[in-house]
Design a protein around this motif. Structure first.
Motif, PDB file in Angstrom:
ATOM      1  N   THR A  28       9.595   6.462  -4.543  1.00 13.68           N
ATOM      2  CA  THR A  28       8.406   5.919  -3.890  1.00 13.68           C
ATOM      3  C   THR A  28       8.782   5.178  -2.617  1.00 13.68           C
ATOM      4  OG1 THR A  28       7.264   5.690  -6.026  1.00 13.68           O
ATOM      5  CG2 THR A  28       6.425   4.400  -4.178  1.00 13.68           C
ATOM      6  N   VAL A  29       9.825   4.361  -2.688  1.00 14.76           N
ATOM      7  CA  VAL A  29      10.292   3.629  -1.503  1.00 14.76           C
ATOM      8  C   VAL A  29      10.788   4.612  -0.438  1.00 14.76           C
ATOM      9  CG1 VAL A  29      11.959   1.952  -0.647  1.00 14.76           C
ATOM     10  CG2 VAL A  29      10.842   1.584  -2.850  1.00 14.76           C
ATOM     11  N   LEU A  30      11.551   5.621  -0.864  1.00 13.99           N
ATOM     12  CA  LEU A  30      12.072   6.604   0.087  1.00 13.99           C
ATOM     13  C   LEU A  30      10.942   7.383   0.761  1.00 13.99           C
ATOM     14  CD1 LEU A  30      15.202   8.067  -1.763  1.00 13.99           C
ATOM     15  CD2 LEU A  30      15.159   6.500   0.189  1.00 13.99           C
ATOM     16  N   MET A  31       9.912   7.726  -0.008  1.00 12.53           N
ATOM     17  CA  MET A  31       8.799   8.476   0.569  1.00 12.53           C
ATOM     18  C   MET A  31       8.044   7.642   1.596  1.00 12.53           C
ATOM     19  SD  MET A  31       8.651  11.582  -0.465  1.00 12.53           S
ATOM     20  CE  MET A  31       6.963  11.989  -0.039  1.00 12.53           C
ATOM     21  N   ILE A  32       7.864   6.343   1.324  1.00  4.23           N
ATOM     22  CA  ILE A  32       7.177   5.473   2.274  1.00  4.23           C
ATOM     23  C   ILE A  32       8.003   5.346   3.558  1.00  4.23           C
ATOM     24  CG2 ILE A  32       6.392   3.111   2.690  1.00  4.23           C
ATOM     25  CD1 ILE A  32       5.615   2.962  -0.249  1.00  4.23           C
ATOM     26  N   VAL A  33       9.327   5.188   3.389  1.00  8.98           N
ATOM     27  CA  VAL A  33      10.196   5.133   4.572  1.00  8.98           C
ATOM     28  C   VAL A  33      10.159   6.462   5.315  1.00  8.98           C
ATOM     29  CG1 VAL A  33      12.587   4.864   5.346  1.00  8.98           C
ATOM     30  CG2 VAL A  33      11.683   3.379   3.550  1.00  8.98           C
ATOM     31  N   LEU A  34      10.114   7.551   4.566  1.00 11.56           N
ATOM     32  CA  LEU A  34      10.146   8.890   5.161  1.00 11.56           C
ATOM     33  C   LEU A  34       8.942   9.138   6.057  1.00 11.56           C
ATOM     34  CD1 LEU A  34      11.519  11.688   5.244  1.00 11.56           C
ATOM     35  CD2 LEU A  34      10.137  12.316   3.256  1.00 11.56           C
ATOM     36  N   ILE A  35       7.758   8.751   5.607  1.00 10.59           N
ATOM     37  CA  ILE A  35       6.565   9.038   6.411  1.00 10.59           C
ATOM     38  C   ILE A  35       6.515   8.171   7.670  1.00 10.59           C
ATOM     39  CG2 ILE A  35       5.236   9.831   4.432  1.00 10.59           C
ATOM     40  CD1 ILE A  35       3.849   7.161   4.378  1.00 10.59           C
ATOM     41  N   PHE A  36       7.250   7.047   7.671  1.00 11.12           N
ATOM     42  CA  PHE A  36       7.321   6.247   8.893  1.00 11.12           C
ATOM     43  C   PHE A  36       8.346   6.809   9.878  1.00 11.12           C
ATOM     44  CE2 PHE A  36       5.031   3.049   6.460  1.00 11.12           C
ATOM     45  CZ  PHE A  36       4.235   2.469   7.437  1.00 11.12           C
ATOM     46  N   LEU A  37       9.170   7.733   9.409  1.00  8.77           N
ATOM     47  CA  LEU A  37      10.144   8.366  10.302  1.00  8.77           C
ATOM     48  C   LEU A  37       9.609   9.641  10.936  1.00  8.77           C
ATOM     49  CD1 LEU A  37      13.441   7.983   8.216  1.00  8.77           C
ATOM     50  CD2 LEU A  37      12.723   6.648  10.206  1.00  8.77           C
TER      51      LEU A  37
END
Length: 324
Positions: A28-37
């Motif tokens: 979940t944390v990785l996905m949130i970071v991913l969409i900001f990239l």
């Protein structure tokens, strides 16, 4: 208030329910970071398509998540309008220019539309859609309806291609963030979230932080969100049976209604907290003491596969930022 799905667990038997709770928190944390990239609207649209496919494979009710979006619908609408209005300038590509007019008769029609909306909204089941229709009517009055008398100003509302792209970009980003966090809470029990958070935050023990207490507080917060919402629904129904209308009334009446709702909510919250503390003490819970677990968390092949897929997506997004 009753449509908030965050914190509610929905029983199921799909692959996402079988993932390790630690991995689900990390993903979940990785996905949130991913969409900001993700740098472009096309990339965000691809991410939305991938998320929809993942969500469909979980067999979780789509209606449940849609109802959970209701509290942020106004935020989404405000974000879209803000991007369309404030994206202006000579360096942008003009998509369409609306010739607008504001005058006495336009203002009277707009006031009539808004008055009609406030008088009839209590009878409409889909209020947000009804609000969009009324706002579209206001826009049509400013754009399409023209008078020759008592006109105060003629102006243009320019919509730029970059404004539409920014609005869609931010809209999709917010939807994916809400959907990702909803997948975590809908598919994971509060006890599993507690164990997962405690395990993920275990390195903080090196800094003498009591991770067990911290994870317990976070999981209890998740656990009591739907409980308190259910209690508030009961209180509102009980007060509605006594003639209280939470939807209409003056500002003073609404403040009184909110106070009449908050006081019993505080009483119920303290009562629930006291019952919970007694139950935890009866089961031998001691703050700071070493605890054992009935089920030990263990990574399986599906956990490693899910982590590998997310890492691949992560790598593709980072590669696209530098080479595309």
């Amino acid at each position: 208030m009753n449509n908030i799905s965050f914190g509610q667990y929905v029983p199921g038997n799909s692959w996402i329910y079988k993932l390790d709770p630690r991995l689900k928190i990390i993903l979940t944390v990785l996905m949130i970071v991913l969409i900001f990239l993700i740098p472009s609207l096309l990339g965000m649209a691809i991410a939305l398509g991938v998320f929809i496919l993942i969500f469909l494979s979980t067999r979780i009710s789509f209606i449940k998540v849609l109802k959970g979006l209701k509290p942020v619908l106004f935020l989404l609408l405000f974000t879209v309008v803000l991007q369309l209005v404030y994206t202006t300038g000579d360096n942008y590509t003009l998509l369409y220019s609306f010739d607008m007019q504001i005058g006495l008769f336009n203002l009277l029609i707009i006031v009539g539309i808004l008055a009609f909306y406030f008088l009839t909204k209590r009878f409409i089941p889909f209020r947000f859609i009804y609000l969009l229709i009324c706002l579209a009517g206001v826009f049509m009055v400013l754009w399409y309806v023209r008078f020759d008398m008592l006109v105060w100003s003629d102006f243009k509302f320019d919509v730029y291609n970059e404004g539409v792209e920014k609005a869609g970009f931010i809209l999709i980003r917010i939807l994916i963030m809400i959907g990702t966090t909803s997948l975590l809470t809908l598919s994971t029990m509060s006890t599993d979230i507690n164990n997962g958070i405690e395990s993920v935050l275990s390195p903080l023990k090196l800094f003498r932080i009591n991770v067990g207490v911290l994870s317990m507080l976070i999981s209890l917060t998740f656990r009591f969100i739907p409980t308190l919402l259910e209690e508030s629904k009961k209180i509102m129904n009980a007060q509605a049976s006594r003639g209280v209308d939470f939807q209409e009334g003056s500002i003073k009446a609404k403040v009184t209604q909110i106070i009449s709702l908050l006081i019993p909510m505080f009483v119920i919250s303290f009562k629930r907290a006291e019952d919970l503390s007694n139950a935890m003490e009866a089961r031998g819970y001691i703050i700071g003491a070493k605890r054992t677990k009935l089920d030990e968390l263990k990574f399986r092949w599906r956990d490693y596969l899910s982590l590998l897929i997310v890492i691949v997506f992560f790598g593709l997004v980072i590669w696209s930022r530098f080479y595309v």
